[in-house]
Motif scaffolding. Structure first.
Motif, mmCIF file in Angstrom:
data_model
loop_
_atom_site.group_PDB
_atom_site.id
_atom_site.type_symbol
_atom_site.label_atom_id
_atom_site.label_comp_id
_atom_site.label_asym_id
_atom_site.label_seq_id
_atom_site.Cartn_x
_atom_site.Cartn_y
_atom_site.Cartn_z
ATOM 1 N N ASP A 219 -14.927 45.626 -61.986
ATOM 2 C CA ASP A 219 -14.873 44.265 -62.520
ATOM 3 C C ASP A 219 -13.461 43.906 -62.986
ATOM 4 N N LEU A 220 -12.721 44.905 -63.493
ATOM 5 C CA LEU A 220 -11.324 44.654 -63.859
ATOM 6 C C LEU A 220 -10.506 44.319 -62.617
ATOM 7 N N LEU A 221 -10.722 45.072 -61.526
ATOM 8 C CA LEU A 221 -10.031 44.766 -60.272
ATOM 9 C C LEU A 221 -10.415 43.373 -59.774
ATOM 10 N N GLN A 222 -11.696 43.046 -59.895
ATOM 11 C CA GLN A 222 -12.157 41.715 -59.497
ATOM 12 C C GLN A 222 -11.453 40.637 -60.316
ATOM 13 N N GLY A 223 -11.390 40.842 -61.632
ATOM 14 C CA GLY A 223 -10.733 39.868 -62.499
ATOM 15 C C GLY A 223 -9.264 39.715 -62.170
ATOM 16 N N LEU A 224 -8.606 40.847 -61.848
ATOM 17 C CA LEU A 224 -7.182 40.794 -61.504
ATOM 18 C C LEU A 224 -6.981 39.990 -60.228
ATOM 19 N N ASN A 225 -7.815 40.229 -59.215
ATOM 20 C CA ASN A 225 -7.665 39.502 -57.956
ATOM 21 C C ASN A 225 -7.971 38.017 -58.136
ATOM 22 N N GLU A 226 -8.965 37.711 -58.981
ATOM 23 C CA GLU A 226 -9.275 36.309 -59.226
ATOM 24 C C GLU A 226 -8.156 35.630 -60.015
ATOM 25 N N SER A 227 -7.489 36.392 -60.902
ATOM 26 C CA SER A 227 -6.326 35.845 -61.604
ATOM 27 C C SER A 227 -5.215 35.520 -60.607
ATOM 28 N N LYS A 228 -5.037 36.410 -59.630
ATOM 29 C CA LYS A 228 -4.030 36.167 -58.593
ATOM 30 C C LYS A 228 -4.311 34.863 -57.863
ATOM 31 N N VAL A 229 -5.578 34.635 -57.540
ATOM 32 C CA VAL A 229 -5.952 33.398 -56.833
ATOM 33 C C VAL A 229 -5.632 32.178 -57.682
ATOM 34 N N LEU A 230 -5.926 32.260 -58.976
ATOM 35 C CA LEU A 230 -5.670 31.127 -59.864
ATOM 36 C C LEU A 230 -4.175 30.843 -59.991
ATOM 37 N N PHE A 231 -3.377 31.906 -60.172
ATOM 38 C CA PHE A 231 -1.933 31.735 -60.255
ATOM 39 C C PHE A 231 -1.385 31.158 -58.950
ATOM 40 N N LEU A 232 -1.859 31.688 -57.829
ATOM 41 C CA LEU A 232 -1.373 31.240 -56.537
ATOM 42 C C LEU A 232 -1.723 29.773 -56.304
ATOM 43 N N ASN A 233 -2.919 29.382 -56.731
ATOM 44 C CA ASN A 233 -3.292 27.972 -56.611
ATOM 45 C C ASN A 233 -2.329 27.078 -57.382
ATOM 46 N N ASP A 234 -1.970 27.508 -58.610
ATOM 47 C CA ASP A 234 -1.037 26.717 -59.417
ATOM 48 C C ASP A 234 0.329 26.609 -58.738
ATOM 49 N N ILE A 235 0.794 27.723 -58.148
ATOM 50 C CA ILE A 235 2.101 27.712 -57.491
ATOM 51 C C ILE A 235 2.073 26.810 -56.260
ATOM 52 N N TRP A 236 0.995 26.913 -55.487
ATOM 53 C CA TRP A 236 0.885 26.063 -54.301
ATOM 54 C C TRP A 236 0.854 24.575 -54.675
ATOM 55 N N LYS A 237 0.144 24.270 -55.753
ATOM 56 C CA LYS A 237 0.083 22.884 -56.183
ATOM 57 C C LYS A 237 1.470 22.379 -56.621
ATOM 58 N N ARG A 238 2.229 23.264 -57.277
ATOM 59 C CA ARG A 238 3.572 22.892 -57.704
ATOM 60 C C ARG A 238 4.479 22.654 -56.490
ATOM 61 N N ALA A 239 4.356 23.493 -55.478
ATOM 62 C CA ALA A 239 5.148 23.312 -54.260
ATOM 63 C C ALA A 239 4.803 21.981 -53.604
ATOM 64 N N SER A 240 3.518 21.647 -53.604
ATOM 65 C CA SER A 240 3.102 20.359 -53.033
ATOM 66 C C SER A 240 3.687 19.189 -53.811
ATOM 67 N N SER A 241 3.728 19.352 -55.133
ATOM 68 C CA SER A 241 4.285 18.288 -55.965
ATOM 69 C C SER A 241 5.756 18.060 -55.649
ATOM 70 N N LEU A 242 6.502 19.141 -55.426
ATOM 71 C CA LEU A 242 7.920 19.013 -55.066
ATOM 72 C C LEU A 242 8.075 18.300 -53.730
ATOM 73 N N GLU A 243 7.214 18.666 -52.808
ATOM 74 C CA GLU A 243 7.280 18.026 -51.492
ATOM 75 C C GLU A 243 6.973 16.526 -51.607
ATOM 76 N N LYS A 244 5.954 16.195 -52.422
ATOM 77 C CA LYS A 244 5.568 14.786 -52.550
ATOM 78 C C LYS A 244 6.683 13.961 -53.182
ATOM 79 N N SER A 245 7.357 14.514 -54.187
ATOM 80 C CA SER A 245 8.452 13.796 -54.835
ATOM 81 C C SER A 245 9.654 13.662 -53.899
#
Length: 619
Positions: A219-245
């Motif tokens: 479950d700790l490994l699961q939580g770590l991988n899910e944290s990675k997904v959440l962080f990656l989503n935030d980074i991807w959204k930020r990259a999209s924001s830069l592109e849009k601007s």
């Protein structure tokens, strides 16, 4: 539905670790993509800027010609033709666009690439900590198994030594050889008892490792991988924001990219992994007592005299002290872990608005607590099994009172003398100056729920006088006015529908006394609710209304005796659809091993077979 790799995939640390490791390693690919993209934007900016500068120079050289011709009658001065002005504006704005490309290159390289690099390092460090936790749990489990094997060897050696001494006495019967035979037999009996204790500890540790420790790691490994997904989503959204601007012309493509990112929920990754990794798994068999080839041939404790009983009393006193110590520590840690789990479940129930940083901080806090908690639980389990083994297997005629043993005396001379007195009861003076066994009947630790006092009365639960930490409330000794009232020692929050919450100061009456499961059914007269509570959380000063205890079992109780036994009854017939399910006939009584987690299935046991049954088919 909340998915748990620990619940679904049993002994699968390696597969899960490799999966999470590859996912974290993959962050390097995404980082490289954005850095290469930044490099292209930088090169494009430089080339576009150079192109604009070249055509602005050309425009300057022919501006007059273009505006007014080669030989004007009147020079236009600084004025330019409308077409040239428009062309100049186009070139100037294009030059600004080149600068925007350079800004985008810096942002993609520094902000997006830098975040991905830092995320990879942070997650990799946490992954190593989880691997260290798993290694620690494996080493502890293997250590306990090795202790069992050592105890087995000591037992075999003691049996062989006993047989050799007995043969020598047979050939040369003398008083000296007779004493040696008695000494060897006592040593052999003690070795066997120690081996049986280690077998019980190994079995309980095995259960804890496969049903608690390994799932925690997964479950700790699961939580770590899910944290990675959440962080990656935030980074991807930020990259999209830069592109849009940077430009509106790619909004449609970036919106499409965002729509995919939004759908990238952590649970989807977990669900897919589980789907492709579920496999048939069988629980390793229990360890069994192996008789010596030259002596004892059954698994019963050997307590033929007070000598063996006294040796076990010393062990009982030590294990009682250790149980109280580690139970206090584990309860405090469990309270904190439960609070973190509640927060994590609240976040998981609202994945669309989950925050990566908050989720990761909870994961880190949980990881910091789970290692000491699991260690203390293991130590408590060892002490508990030793207490159960001794209390359930020493004959009634021997006194197991431990109040005369002070386990806090650490000096070797004092403890060695105490142990010597215990092992030689004739040397222990009574209050009248004569040798006797201890006859006082002090309170005992109520772990099994069927602890017995040697006078035949039921021993009460030992009250706690030490302060409780991490949210546990301290309990003082009862006053004379309270001596005839049941008491709540520690607050407890119900974890299932058949349990009841209690608080310190609540009044209650006993419905069904502890039958050895570690749970007592009560009515909380303060709240008016009824249900099960842990026996160690309350002190009972009344007789149970619906319970009586028979004689203690000849062997240690079955595994997981501290868990409440729950059953459900089939109301409809059901035919299993797979190897992991059970078929039901109307009226079948299924023992619940794991309750419904919201999936609509309950894991239970029927006629010696374990599997899933549809919850809605049973009551």
């Amino acid at each position: 539905m909340s998915l748990s790799i620990g619940n679904e995939i049993k002994d699968g640390f390696k597969e899960t670790y490799d999966w999470v490791h590859q996912n974290i390693k993959w962050l390097k690919d995404t980082e490289q993509f954005y850095r290469e993209r930044a490099k292209l934007e930088r090169e494009y900016s430089e080339k576009l800027s150079k192109l604009c500068g070249e055509f602005l120079n050309r425009k300057s050289n022919i501006s007059v010609t273009l505006s007014v011709g080669e030989k004007p009658a009147t020079t236009p001065g600084s004025l330019e033709a409308a077409s040239v002005v428009a062309w100049n504006e186009i070139l100037s704005q294009t030059e600004n666009i080149a600068k925007d490309h350079m800004q985008l290159a810096h942002e993609l390289d520094g902000e997006i690439g830098g975040q991905l690099s830092g995320l990879n390092s942070k997650l990799d460090i946490t992954l190593n900590k989880i691997q260290g936790f798993n290694t620690e749990m494996v080493e502890k489990k293997d250590g306990i198994f090795n202790e069992m094997e050592k105890a087995k060897k000591n037992y075999d050696d003691a049996c062989s030594s006993m047989e050799a001494t007995r043969n020598k006495h047979t050939k040369n019967p003398s008083e000296k050889n007779k004493r040696k035979v008695q000494e060897k037999e006592t040593a052999m009996n003690n070795a066997k008892n120690e081996y049986l204790i280690k077998v019980n500890q190994a079995n309980r540790t095995k259960d804890k490792y496969y049903f608690q420790d390994v799932p925690e790691c997964l479950d700790l490994l699961q939580g770590l991988n899910e944290s990675k997904v959440l962080f990656l989503n935030d980074i991807w959204k930020r990259a999209s924001s830069l592109e849009k601007s940077f430009t509106e012309r790619v909004n449609k493509r970036l919106d499409a990219s965002d729509s995919v990112v939004v759908q990238n929920k952590p649970s989807l990754n977990t669900a897919m992994f589980i789907k492709h990794n579920v496999k048939q798994w069988r629980e390793p068999p229990d360890f069994q007592f192996k008789p010596s080839p030259v002596w004892h041939d059954d698994e019963k404790f050997c307590v033929p005299s007070q000598l063996e009983a006294n040796a076990l009393v010393v062990k009982l006193a030590q294990s009682e002290s250790e149980y109280l110590k580690y139970n206090d520590l584990a309860q405090g840690e469990l309270s904190q872990l439960s609070a973190l789990n509640k927060k994590k479940q609240e976040m998981a129930s609202n994945e669309d608005n989950i925050k990566g940083n908050e989720f990761f901080e909870i994961l880190k806090s949980y990881l910091a607590l789970i290692s000491p908690f699991t260690s203390h639980e293991t130590l408590k389990l060892q002490a508990e099994v030793q207490i159960e083994s001794i209390q359930n297997n020493v004959p009634e005629e021997y006194d197991l009172t431990t109040t005369h043993i002070d386990t806090s005396k650490k000096k070797k001379g004092i403890f060695s003398k105490l142990k010597e007195n215990l092992l030689n009861p004739e040397a222990r003076p009574s209050s009248h100056g004569q040798s006797s066994t201890v006859s006082s009947h002090s309170p005992r630790i109520n772990i099994l729920g069927n602890n017995r006092n040697r006078s035949g009365t039921t021993a009460s639960t030992m009250s706690a006088t030490s302060s409780r930490t991490d949210g546990m409330q301290s309990v003082a000794s009862p006053t004379r006015e309270q001596s005839n009232k049941n008491r709540v020692l520690y607050a407890y929050a119900e974890q299932d529908t058949d349990e009841v919450s209690v608080s310190v100061g609540d009044s209650f009456t006993v419905i069904t006394a502890d039958d050895g499961s570690g749970w007592t059914k009560i009515t909380n007269t303060t709240t008016g609710k009824s249900g099960l509570v842990p026996s160690s959380y309350i002190e009972i000063r009344e007789e149970a209304s619906h319970s009586s205890r028979g004689p203690p079992p000849a062997a240690p109780p079955s595994r997981r005796t501290t868990l409440p036994v729950r059953t459900i009854t089939a109301q409809y017939e059901y035919t299993s659809q797979g190897d992991d399910e059970l078929s039901l006939a109307v009226g079948d009584v299924v023992t619940v091993l794991k309750g419904d987690d919201g999936s609509g299935w309950t894991y239970g046991e029927l006629n010696g077979h374990k599997g899933l049954v549809p919850t809605s088919y049973c009551t």
